[in-house]
Design a protein around this motif. Structure first.
Motif, mmCIF file in Angstrom:
data_model
loop_
_atom_site.group_PDB
_atom_site.id
_atom_site.type_symbol
_atom_site.label_atom_id
_atom_site.label_comp_id
_atom_site.label_asym_id
_atom_site.label_seq_id
_atom_site.Cartn_x
_atom_site.Cartn_y
_atom_site.Cartn_z
ATOM 1 N N SER A 176 0.843 -1.201 0.000
ATOM 2 C CA SER A 176 0.000 0.000 0.000
ATOM 3 C C SER A 176 0.876 1.248 0.000
ATOM 4 N N MET A 177 0.602 2.167 -0.942
ATOM 5 C CA MET A 177 1.334 3.426 -1.006
ATOM 6 C C MET A 177 0.719 4.478 -0.095
ATOM 7 N N CYS A 178 -0.607 4.454 0.027
ATOM 8 C CA CYS A 178 -1.305 5.521 0.734
ATOM 9 C C CYS A 178 -2.670 5.007 1.166
ATOM 10 N N THR A 179 -3.158 5.495 2.300
ATOM 11 C CA THR A 179 -4.497 5.173 2.773
ATOM 12 C C THR A 179 -5.276 6.470 2.972
ATOM 13 N N LEU A 180 -6.427 6.585 2.324
ATOM 14 C CA LEU A 180 -7.257 7.783 2.420
ATOM 15 C C LEU A 180 -8.399 7.488 3.382
ATOM 16 N N THR A 181 -8.493 8.282 4.444
ATOM 17 C CA THR A 181 -9.461 8.027 5.520
ATOM 18 C C THR A 181 -10.521 9.124 5.608
ATOM 19 N N ASN A 182 -10.766 9.853 4.532
ATOM 20 C CA ASN A 182 -11.691 10.982 4.596
ATOM 21 C C ASN A 182 -13.151 10.543 4.679
ATOM 22 N N HIS A 183 -13.492 9.400 4.096
ATOM 23 C CA HIS A 183 -14.884 8.951 4.142
ATOM 24 C C HIS A 183 -15.245 8.486 5.550
ATOM 25 N N LYS A 184 -16.522 8.644 5.887
ATOM 26 C CA LYS A 184 -17.009 8.215 7.198
ATOM 27 C C LYS A 184 -17.804 6.914 7.119
ATOM 28 N N LYS A 185 -18.154 6.485 5.895
ATOM 29 C CA LYS A 185 -18.950 5.268 5.732
ATOM 30 C C LYS A 185 -18.361 4.420 4.605
ATOM 31 N N SER A 186 -18.982 3.281 4.355
ATOM 32 C CA SER A 186 -18.453 2.307 3.401
ATOM 33 C C SER A 186 -18.252 2.915 2.017
ATOM 34 N N VAL A 187 -17.121 2.597 1.403
ATOM 35 C CA VAL A 187 -16.822 3.037 0.029
ATOM 36 C C VAL A 187 -17.200 1.880 -0.899
ATOM 37 N N ARG A 188 -18.300 2.059 -1.646
ATOM 38 C CA ARG A 188 -18.830 0.964 -2.461
ATOM 39 C C ARG A 188 -18.497 1.099 -3.942
ATOM 40 N N SER A 189 -17.958 2.242 -4.359
ATOM 41 C CA SER A 189 -17.673 2.405 -5.790
ATOM 42 C C SER A 189 -16.488 3.337 -5.987
ATOM 43 N N ILE A 190 -15.645 2.981 -6.939
ATOM 44 C CA ILE A 190 -14.508 3.819 -7.348
ATOM 45 C C ILE A 190 -14.497 3.854 -8.863
ATOM 46 N N VAL A 191 -14.325 5.040 -9.444
ATOM 47 C CA VAL A 191 -14.279 5.176 -10.896
ATOM 48 C C VAL A 191 -13.147 6.127 -11.258
ATOM 49 N N ILE A 192 -12.408 5.783 -12.323
ATOM 50 C CA ILE A 192 -11.274 6.586 -12.784
ATOM 51 C C ILE A 192 -11.704 7.354 -14.024
ATOM 52 N N HIS A 193 -11.356 8.640 -14.072
ATOM 53 C CA HIS A 193 -11.694 9.441 -15.245
ATOM 54 C C HIS A 193 -10.892 8.954 -16.448
ATOM 55 N N PRO A 194 -11.506 8.828 -17.628
ATOM 56 C CA PRO A 194 -10.788 8.251 -18.779
ATOM 57 C C PRO A 194 -9.623 9.089 -19.298
ATOM 58 N N SER A 195 -9.632 10.404 -19.080
ATOM 59 C CA SER A 195 -8.552 11.235 -19.624
ATOM 60 C C SER A 195 -7.815 12.043 -18.556
ATOM 61 N N LEU A 196 -8.518 12.496 -17.519
ATOM 62 C CA LEU A 196 -7.857 13.249 -16.454
ATOM 63 C C LEU A 196 -7.194 12.291 -15.476
ATOM 64 N N TYR A 197 -6.175 12.779 -14.804
ATOM 65 C CA TYR A 197 -5.419 11.953 -13.856
ATOM 66 C C TYR A 197 -6.081 12.033 -12.480
ATOM 67 N N THR A 198 -7.379 11.729 -12.434
ATOM 68 C CA THR A 198 -8.165 11.827 -11.204
ATOM 69 C C THR A 198 -9.092 10.631 -11.098
ATOM 70 N N PHE A 199 -9.632 10.429 -9.882
ATOM 71 C CA PHE A 199 -10.636 9.387 -9.687
ATOM 72 C C PHE A 199 -11.632 9.862 -8.634
ATOM 73 N N ALA A 200 -12.770 9.174 -8.580
ATOM 74 C CA ALA A 200 -13.823 9.519 -7.629
ATOM 75 C C ALA A 200 -14.198 8.286 -6.825
ATOM 76 N N SER A 201 -14.634 8.518 -5.594
ATOM 77 C CA SER A 201 -15.074 7.435 -4.716
ATOM 78 C C SER A 201 -16.440 7.800 -4.147
ATOM 79 N N ALA A 202 -17.300 6.802 -3.977
ATOM 80 C CA ALA A 202 -18.674 7.039 -3.544
ATOM 81 C C ALA A 202 -18.939 6.364 -2.208
ATOM 82 N N SER A 203 -19.595 7.115 -1.330
ATOM 83 C CA SER A 203 -19.985 6.630 -0.017
ATOM 84 C C SER A 203 -21.299 7.310 0.344
ATOM 85 N N PRO A 204 -22.070 6.767 1.287
ATOM 86 C CA PRO A 204 -23.330 7.436 1.642
ATOM 87 C C PRO A 204 -23.144 8.863 2.167
ATOM 88 N N ASP A 205 -21.957 9.215 2.674
ATOM 89 C CA ASP A 205 -21.776 10.579 3.186
ATOM 90 C C ASP A 205 -21.496 11.583 2.068
#
Length: 447
Positions: A297-326
């Motif tokens: 593991s390179m890094c652990t992101l702890t900003n979410h307060k609830k379960s992370v059920r989905s992660i999607v990477i942008h097809p062209s930008l060097y970014t990604f998004a994560s989804a949680s109920p919060d």
């Protein structure tokens, strides 16, 4: 001869012990010991450190900055006292005081700062339901589009993988082999292979030329919830309820790495060719970025307060998004720097999809779909999925979604056993569906 010992019940013995204790301490009733001020002070400081230790340093820093600004202001009480003392004569008589007409050339006047404003979001056409496909006998849990954009595959709780024609929506093939719910599908872009995983702990590789299973990947200890193929290397990554993600060599079926570190079910997974090559989201509310070469593991992101059920990477930008109920959160690669929150989808967000135009769609457990502008986080449309006739309203959940490779069609897998296809409204324009955008002051982004 000794008298026999009378055996009492446990209930009687307990009450006798209670009565003895009551009689012993009855004389001390209402005689409380004196309060130790030193101990109380230590107790309060320990509680404050445990409860607010993470923010105490930030509060002290803010107070220091505020005091420094107060000292630097020209109208502070300190400077006012000096002016009043200068207005008094040596004998204490009040002298007339006149303010200087021109400021001294060394005086620095700070220019008022301009409040940051939200950039205007790009206009996107609204999406509408185009086709509903029925055929599964259970909840549809996963969907994947093949690289040629001619067909797509779905897996469901009826243990069957079905392949559909994307243009007509007609069934082409049904693949049977799993003995429990199919939870993940992925189609290879370099081989004629379809990969599937399910709650039966099995990971299968299907040869689409013969529609048969040619490889099994054994190793997971519990249900496998998600899988992803690396875009450039012949490796498969799977993850599930055993709180691990496993990296497999496609040809040799060898378990190259076991990525351990999460403490709960790994529900979402994404792969990309650049660092970090693997991103996982878990029910332990954390996201982990993994180094594929080292298997660590390179890094652990702890900003979410609830379960992370989905992660999607942008097809062209060097970014990604994560989804949680919060919140839905956006992150910048490779270090996982927080960008912004997308707030408003107040539901259990099961899935997300993004297309090259910057349209991010999130699907909830209650059948709601929110469409966002990726760059600004502006929510330009909200949809409610209509359940199939004969289904209950509670079966309006959306479990999986993906865009086709052109980005013009959105395919959703839902709890009413249907697959729905959405596309943009051709008749809509910026005049008929204007952007509800007000140039207001940008709110502080919460982590």
């Amino acid at each position: 001869m000794a008298d026999e010992v009378i055996k009492h019940s446990v209930h009687t013995l307990v009450f006798r012990s209670l009565k003895r204790s009551h009689d012993m301490f009855l004389s001390n009733q209402s005689m409380l010991p004196p309060i130790d001020e030193k101990a109380e002070k230590i107790l309060r400081s320990v509680k404050a450190r445990d409860s607010y230790g993470q923010v105490m340093s930030a509060v002290q820093k803010a107070q220091a900055i505020k005091q420094q600004e107060a000292l630097n202001r020209p109208d502070t009480p300190h400077d006012t006292d000096m002016a009043e003392s200068a207005a008094l004569g040596s004998d204490g008589a009040m002298l007339p005081y006149s303010a200087p007409t021109n400021p001294t050339p060394t005086a620095i006047i700070s220019a008022p700062r301009k409040a940051p404003t939200m950039p205007r979001p790009k206009w996107h056409a609204p999406w509408k339901l185009f086709r509903v496909i029925s055929g599964h006998l259970g909840w549809v849990r996963c969907v994947a589009v093949e690289p040629g954009n001619e067909w797509f595959a779905t897996g469901a709780a009826d243990r069957v993988i079905k392949i559909w024609d994307l243009a007509t929506g007609k069934l082409k093939v049904s693949l049977t082999g799993h003995v429990s719910t199919v939870r993940g599908l992925e189609v290879s872009s370099r081989h004629p292979y379809l990969f599937s995983c399910g709650e039966d702990r099995q990971v299968k590789c299907w040869d689409l030329e013969y529609n048969k299973v040619i490889r099994h990947y054994h190793g997971h200890l519990s249900a496998v919830y998600t899988l992803a193929l690396h875009p450039t290397i012949d490796v498969l990554v799977t993850a599930g309820r055993d709180a691990t993600a496993r990296v497999w060599d496609l040809r040799s079926k060898a378990n190259v790495h076991t990525l351990a570190g999460h403490t709960d079910t790994v529900a979402s997974l994404a792969c990309q060719s650049a660092e970090p090559q693997i991103i996982t989201g878990s029910h332990d509310s954390t996201i982990r970025l993994w180094d594929l070469a080292a298997g660590k593991s390179m890094c652990t992101l702890t900003n979410h307060k609830k379960s992370v059920r989905s992660i999607v990477i942008h097809p062209s930008l060097y970014t990604f998004a994560s989804a949680s109920p919060d919140n839905i959160k956006q992150w910048k690669c490779p270090e996982g720097k927080f960008i912004q929150n997308l707030s408003g989808h107040n539901a259990i967000v099961n899935c997300m999809a993004v297309n090259p135009e910057g349209v991010l769609v999130s699907g909830g457990d209650n059948g709601t779909m929110y469409c966002w502008d990726w760059r600004t986080g502006y929510n330009f449309q909200r949809l409610q999925s209509a359940v199939q006739p004969g289904s209950m309203d509670s079966e309006a959940g959306i479990f999986a979604m993906t865009f086709d490779h052109s980005g013009s069609r959105l395919i959703t897998a839902e709890a009413d056993k249907t697959i729905k296809i959405y596309r943009e409204d051709d008749t809509a324009s910026e005049e008929t569906h204007p952007i509800n955008w007000r140039p207001e002051i940008l709110k502080r982004r919460k982590f």
